[in-house]
Design an enzyme around this catalytic site. Structure first.
Site, PDB file in Angstrom:
ATOM      1  N   ASP A  43      36.975 -56.454  64.902  1.00  0.00           N
ATOM      2  CA  ASP A  43      36.540 -56.347  63.504  1.00  0.00           C
ATOM      3  C   ASP A  43      37.528 -57.022  62.545  1.00  0.00           C
ATOM      4  O   ASP A  43      37.160 -57.380  61.421  1.00  0.00           O
ATOM      5  CB  ASP A  43      36.425 -54.867  63.081  1.00  0.00           C
ATOM      6  CG  ASP A  43      35.161 -54.213  63.628  1.00  0.00           C
ATOM      7  OD1 ASP A  43      34.413 -54.868  64.373  1.00  0.00           O
ATOM      8  OD2 ASP A  43      34.932 -53.026  63.302  1.00  0.00           O
ATOM      9  N   ARG A 161      25.362 -43.654  63.369  1.00  0.00           N
ATOM     10  CA  ARG A 161      25.538 -44.711  62.362  1.00  0.00           C
ATOM     11  C   ARG A 161      25.082 -44.208  60.988  1.00  0.00           C
ATOM     12  O   ARG A 161      25.723 -44.478  59.980  1.00  0.00           O
ATOM     13  CB  ARG A 161      24.743 -45.950  62.792  1.00  0.00           C
ATOM     14  CG  ARG A 161      24.759 -47.092  61.810  1.00  0.00           C
ATOM     15  CD  ARG A 161      25.927 -48.028  61.995  1.00  0.00           C
ATOM     16  NE  ARG A 161      25.934 -49.039  60.946  1.00  0.00           N
ATOM     17  CZ  ARG A 161      26.538 -50.211  61.029  1.00  0.00           C
ATOM     18  NH1 ARG A 161      27.236 -50.541  62.095  1.00  0.00           N
ATOM     19  NH2 ARG A 161      26.497 -51.060  60.018  1.00  0.00           N
TER      20      ARG A 161
END
Ligand SMILES: Nc1ncnc2c1ncn2[C@@H]1O[C@H](COP(=O)(O)OP(=O)(O)OP(=O)(O)O)[C@@H](O)[C@H]1O
Ligand SMILES: [Mg+2]
Length: 242
Positions: A43, A161
């Protein structure tokens, strides 16, 4: 990473899987308890917001496309790490993970963990790489010595999520629109990983071919973090035992 790593053999360990499988949680815990281990996050190779592909149908950035990452730099860094034990680029780390202390590890578990890790040969330096796009691209996948793949069913991933506040990007804070998991996260995961699975079914089993290269684990709700961390550590100990 310091220069004395040059005397150690670098082992690159991938910890991949769809968003919300628990990669970062497990990678943080594993690197905390393994001797001679460092952690790198894919990331941290995200491009600046305006360079991330724009999806024209929804008019939003597609953070889940492989093109959202600077994969050339990522590959270069993996190579540098392998050859020198050092990372060349200064990366910004946004720490997009829940507080991992919510997952408790018992004293007994930690004792057993220390016991297990003593079998790791001291000649190794372990580099754990946490990322959602590690095995879909041969160029990147081939960098790894050990490929671990964390999985959970669609329903669990969507629920996890949905429970997240959002993600700090290089230039802003991203909050998922309601359709984002289905139309972007899971869709991209499927598109980029179906070739690893029998009949292209990402909820099913890995193909015989890919299971020679990739070891997978189901980290669904109900699987304790001790169980999943044990699996990660066992795979690493098995690979690195003296
Ligand atoms: N075995 C488990 N049981 C229940 N919840 C879990 C388990 N493992 C991880 N989680 C939770 O799942 C959520 C997502 O975890 P994490 O941030 O580590 O995922 P990730 O794979 O790194 O996702 P992303 O790719 O979006 O960064 C967190 O709230 C974490 O605490
Ligand atoms: Mg993560």
């Amino acid at each position: 990473m310091t220069n004395n790593n040059l005397t150690k053999k670098i082992i690159l360990i991938g910890l991949s899987g769809c968003s919300s499988t628990g990669k970062t949680t497990l990678a943080k815990l594993a690197s905390k308890y393994l001797p001679n281990a460092v952690l790198i996050h894919e990331d941290d190779f995200y491009k600046h917001d305006e360079e991330v592909p724009l999806n024209t149908k929804y008019n939003i950035r597609d953070w889940d496309s492989p093109e959202a990452l600077d994969l050339a730099l990522f590959k270069k860094e993996l190579n540098t790490i392998k050859n020198t034990g050092q990372i060349a680029t200064k990366l910004i780390h946004n720490n997009n993970v829940d507080d991992i202390s919510k997952h408790t590890l018992s004293d007994q578990f930690l004792k057993e963990l220390v016991n297990k890790t003593q079998y790791i040969d001291k000649k190794y330096k372990l580099v754990i790489v946490d990322g959602f796009m590690l095995y879909n691209n041969h160029d990147i996948s081939s960098e790894f010595d050990l490929r671990l793949f964390i999985r959970a069913p669609y329903k669990t991933l969507k629920k996890r999520r949905d429970a997240r506040n959002g993600y700090q990007t290089l230039d802003s804070f991203w909050v998922d629109p309601p359709y984002y998991f289905d139309e972007f996260v899971y869709k991209s995961y499927e598109e980029n990983h179906r070739s690893l699975f029998q009949h292209g079914d990402v909820e099913g089993k890995l193909t015989t071919e890919s299971s020679k290269e990739i070891k997978d684990f189901n980290n669904d709700d109900g699987v304790s973090i001790e169980e999943s961390l044990s699996w990660v550590i066992d795979q690493i100990v098995f690979y690195c035992k003296d």
